[in-house]
Design an enzyme around this catalytic site. Structure first.
Site, PDB file in Angstrom:
ATOM      1  N   GLY A  46       0.648  -1.436  -0.195  1.00 52.20           N
ATOM      2  CA  GLY A  46      -0.035  -0.007  -0.041  1.00 52.20           C
ATOM      3  C   GLY A  46       0.987   1.133  -0.096  1.00 52.20           C
ATOM      4  O   GLY A  46       0.699   2.055  -0.816  1.00 52.20           O
ATOM      5  N   ILE A  78       5.684  -7.930   8.043  1.00 52.04           N
ATOM      6  CA  ILE A  78       5.999  -9.206   8.786  1.00 52.04           C
ATOM      7  C   ILE A  78       5.563 -10.394   7.882  1.00 52.04           C
ATOM      8  O   ILE A  78       5.935 -11.571   8.170  1.00 52.04           O
ATOM      9  CB  ILE A  78       5.339  -9.422  10.142  1.00 52.04           C
ATOM     10  CG1 ILE A  78       3.777  -9.373   9.907  1.00 52.04           C
ATOM     11  CG2 ILE A  78       5.685  -8.220  10.982  1.00 52.04           C
ATOM     12  CD1 ILE A  78       3.101 -10.057  11.104  1.00 52.04           C
ATOM     13  N   ASP A  79       4.842 -10.217   6.713  1.00 53.15           N
ATOM     14  CA  ASP A  79       4.059 -11.331   5.973  1.00 53.15           C
ATOM     15  C   ASP A  79       5.057 -11.874   5.108  1.00 53.15           C
ATOM     16  O   ASP A  79       4.891 -12.817   4.736  1.00 53.15           O
ATOM     17  CB  ASP A  79       2.932 -10.802   5.092  1.00 53.15           C
ATOM     18  CG  ASP A  79       1.839 -10.206   6.045  1.00 53.15           C
ATOM     19  OD1 ASP A  79       1.876 -10.610   7.312  1.00 53.15           O
ATOM     20  OD2 ASP A  79       0.948  -9.226   6.016  1.00 53.15           O
ATOM     21  N   GLU A  97      -3.661 -17.362   8.652  1.00 58.27           N
ATOM     22  CA  GLU A  97      -5.119 -16.332   8.586  1.00 58.27           C
ATOM     23  C   GLU A  97      -6.093 -16.554   7.354  1.00 58.27           C
ATOM     24  O   GLU A  97      -6.997 -16.330   7.312  1.00 58.27           O
ATOM     25  CB  GLU A  97      -4.989 -15.184   9.200  1.00 58.27           C
ATOM     26  CG  GLU A  97      -4.145 -14.252   8.220  1.00 58.27           C
ATOM     27  CD  GLU A  97      -4.195 -12.732   8.746  1.00 58.27           C
ATOM     28  OE1 GLU A  97      -4.621 -12.511   9.721  1.00 58.27           O
ATOM     29  OE2 GLU A  97      -3.232 -11.839   8.120  1.00 58.27           O
ATOM     30  N   HIS A 116      -1.782  -9.675  16.588  1.00 61.71           N
ATOM     31  CA  HIS A 116      -0.995  -8.945  16.596  1.00 61.71           C
ATOM     32  C   HIS A 116       0.161  -8.751  17.459  1.00 61.71           C
ATOM     33  O   HIS A 116       1.253  -8.004  17.590  1.00 61.71           O
ATOM     34  CB  HIS A 116      -1.628  -7.531  16.885  1.00 61.71           C
ATOM     35  CG  HIS A 116      -2.668  -7.082  15.973  1.00 61.71           C
ATOM     36  ND1 HIS A 116      -3.906  -7.772  15.857  1.00 61.71           N
ATOM     37  CD2 HIS A 116      -2.462  -6.178  14.781  1.00 61.71           C
ATOM     38  CE1 HIS A 116      -4.518  -7.184  14.931  1.00 61.71           C
ATOM     39  NE2 HIS A 116      -3.933  -6.299  14.319  1.00 61.71           N
ATOM     40  N   LEU A 117       0.191  -9.992  18.352  1.00 59.60           N
ATOM     41  CA  LEU A 117       1.387 -10.408  19.278  1.00 59.60           C
ATOM     42  C   LEU A 117       2.605 -10.327  18.290  1.00 59.60           C
ATOM     43  O   LEU A 117       3.868 -10.374  18.420  1.00 59.60           O
ATOM     44  CB  LEU A 117       1.251 -11.457  19.963  1.00 59.60           C
ATOM     45  CG  LEU A 117       0.309 -11.546  21.221  1.00 59.60           C
ATOM     46  CD1 LEU A 117      -0.071 -12.797  21.430  1.00 59.60           C
ATOM     47  CD2 LEU A 117       0.924 -10.526  22.139  1.00 59.60           C
ATOM     48  N   ARG A 146      -4.842 -32.715  23.559  1.00 60.36           N
ATOM     49  CA  ARG A 146      -5.801 -31.909  23.153  1.00 60.36           C
ATOM     50  C   ARG A 146      -5.389 -31.719  21.735  1.00 60.36           C
ATOM     51  O   ARG A 146      -4.135 -31.831  21.277  1.00 60.36           O
ATOM     52  CB  ARG A 146      -6.015 -30.844  23.593  1.00 60.36           C
ATOM     53  CG  ARG A 146      -7.018 -30.561  24.798  1.00 60.36           C
ATOM     54  CD  ARG A 146      -7.333 -29.377  25.428  1.00 60.36           C
ATOM     55  NE  ARG A 146      -8.116 -29.336  26.552  1.00 60.36           N
ATOM     56  CZ  ARG A 146      -8.107 -28.410  27.557  1.00 60.36           C
ATOM     57  NH1 ARG A 146      -6.975 -27.422  27.641  1.00 60.36           N
ATOM     58  NH2 ARG A 146      -9.125 -28.597  28.279  1.00 60.36           N
TER      59      ARG A 146
HETATM   60  O1  F6P Z   1       0.276  -7.175   6.925  1.00 50.13           O
HETATM   61  C1  F6P Z   1       0.696  -7.308   8.113  1.00 50.13           C
HETATM   62  C2  F6P Z   1      -0.547  -7.663   8.733  1.00 50.13           C
HETATM   63  O2  F6P Z   1      -0.101  -7.806  10.089  1.00 50.13           O
HETATM   64  C3  F6P Z   1      -1.067  -8.885   8.278  1.00 50.13           C
HETATM   65  O3  F6P Z   1      -0.412 -10.126   8.586  1.00 50.13           O
HETATM   66  C4  F6P Z   1      -2.786  -8.669   9.096  1.00 50.13           C
HETATM   67  O4  F6P Z   1      -3.670  -9.460   8.192  1.00 50.13           O
HETATM   68  C5  F6P Z   1      -2.825  -7.307   8.808  1.00 50.13           C
HETATM   69  O5  F6P Z   1      -1.556  -6.578   8.881  1.00 50.13           O
HETATM   70  C6  F6P Z   1      -3.653  -6.635  10.063  1.00 50.13           C
HETATM   71  O6  F6P Z   1      -3.819  -5.275  10.057  1.00 50.13           O
HETATM   72  P1  F6P Z   1      -4.651  -4.467  11.127  1.00 50.13           P
HETATM   73  O7  F6P Z   1      -3.539  -3.608  11.850  1.00 50.13           O
HETATM   74  O8  F6P Z   1      -5.486  -3.625  10.266  1.00 50.13           O
HETATM   75  O9  F6P Z   1      -5.082  -5.481  12.018  1.00 50.13           O
END
Ligand code: F6P
Length: 373
Positions: free
Chosen positions: A125, A147-148, A243, A291-292, A183
């Site tokens: 972006g 991070i992706d 995810e 987000h961790l 589990r």
């Molecule tokens: O692109 C980085 C990322 O952390 C993705 O892994 C995740 O889907 C997204 O950002 C989450 O973004 P936000 O800050 O909007 O929750």
């Protein structure tokens, strides 16, 4: 090209450990060349909406202000993944939303602030916005961040190593409790439409099944793997789910999409846990690391990559490059046109060595029944 006297730096999109190392590196490498450096708050918001900030939205970056920040997570400048200035969402009188291109306004603000060149640190972006600003005549260098690990033209982005290291540490912890209780534990990790974090963290931590977007899954083979483990005396199983993982013939799980923002992914982990419990009659739990994975101190690898990218961005300016992104091409850092950098995302090749290794180890991706030996 105008002589550079003042460099602006902005961090946009989701934050990633290593951003502060880039800020420090750009600042020191610029100052050592006699240039001033200014940080723009919250992506480009500091320039677009100066009245919303006590300090006017811009921070002079000095040797002192970047001292001792490389090991800190987050970004001292702040970040945002909403309000793209090139497609800015504005609500109309009838309640509908219209995307307005505010590029000319933003360019005017760069000129008013005396910024001759911009280093924009971000994912697809922010780099796309950077490319648009470059096409309108601003001197722009991009620094890839996510991070992706899904940016195509660089072999690595900072933040990925920290995310993978922390995710595998979390999965290690889940192993012990999963073992105690016999589990299934399903761990959902970030990564958007790419499975890099799930694959690398799952492999490093010894997960038994890994679901990634690049390999649509069916839960029958996963349940078969879990049953087979049970027959061998292993009463627990760890399933790592990206995810963005999709069931064969199905769609990605989303939480929603706000105006002017990317769709928010999430929910696949709990769905997989529920369905596996039904299929196997074993108690299942799901954990979302979320987000961790973006927080905390960057690993040494990510700090070093951030420092290398920041200095390379300044060298790119010195060498007269414009409209390029710095990119890791081991053993060196090169420059690629911004337009090429954001052209497509980098997915996990389903036949790559890491996937082949995982299959050799018996890890199930949900596309094949386990071998019966
Ligand atoms: O692109 C980085 C990322 O952390 C993705 O892994 C995740 O889907 C997204 O950002 C989450 O973004 P936000 O800050 O909007 O929750």
């Amino acid at each position: 090209m105008t002589e550079i006297k003042r460099v602006g730096i902005s961090t946009g999109g989701g934050d990633a450990p290593g951003l502060n190392a880039v800020i420090r590196s750009v600042t020191l490498a610029s100052r050592n060349r006699g240039w001033d450096v200014v940080g723009i708050r919250d992506g480009f918001n500091g320039l677009m909406f100066p009245d919303e900030y006590i300090d006017g939205g811009l921070i002079e970056l000095t040797r002192e202000s970047v001292r001792g920040i490389s090991h800190l997570g987050g970004t001292i400048l702040g970040s945002t993944n909403r309000g793209n200035p090139t497609a800015y969402p504005m609500q109309q009188d009838d309640g509908t939303w219209l995307e307005v291109d505010r590029t000319p306004e933003l360019l005017g603000r760069f000129a008013d602030a005396g910024i001759d060149a911009l280093v924009t640190v971000g994912g697809d972006g922010s780099l796309t916005i950077g490319n648009q600003l470059h096409q309108h005549g601003l001197h722009v260098i991009g620094v890839p961040k996510t991070i992706d690990n899904d940016l195509d033209k660089t072999t690595a982005t900072f933040g990925f190593d920290t995310a993978v290291s922390f995710a595998s540490e979390c999965i290690d912890r889940l192993f012990t409790t999963a073992t105690s209780h016999g589990r299934i534990i399903v761990v959902e990790v970030m990564g958007r439409y790419a499975g890099w974090i799930a694959l690398h963290a799952g492999m490093a931590a010894g997960a038994h099944c890994i679901l990634i977007p690049e390999i649509p899954y069916d839960l029958a083979p996963i349940a078969a793997t879990i049953r087979q483990r049970e027959e061998r005396g292993a009463k627990f199983s760890i399933v790592v789910v990206a995810e963005g993982a999709v069931p064969a013939g199905g769609a990605v799980s989303t939480v929603g999409k706000a105006v002017g923002q990317a769709e928010q992914l999430g929910g696949v982990g709990s769905r997989v846990a529920t369905e596996l419990q039904e299929l196997t009659s074993k108690e299942s739990r799901s954990v979302v690391l979320g987000h961790l994975l973006r927080g905390g101190s960057p690993t040494a690898t990510d700090r070093l990559l951030g420092l290398r990218f920041g200095a390379a961005a300044v060298r790119a300016l010195v060498e007269g490059h414009d409209g390029v992104m710095v990119a890791l091409d081991p053993p060196t850092v090169t420059y690629v046109p911004l337009a090429e950098a954001v052209y497509r995302m980098k997915s996990v090749p389903p036949d790559c060595d890491t996937i082949l290794t995982a299959r050799d180890l018996g890890i199930n991706f949900g596309d094949r029944m386990p071998d019966t030996l």
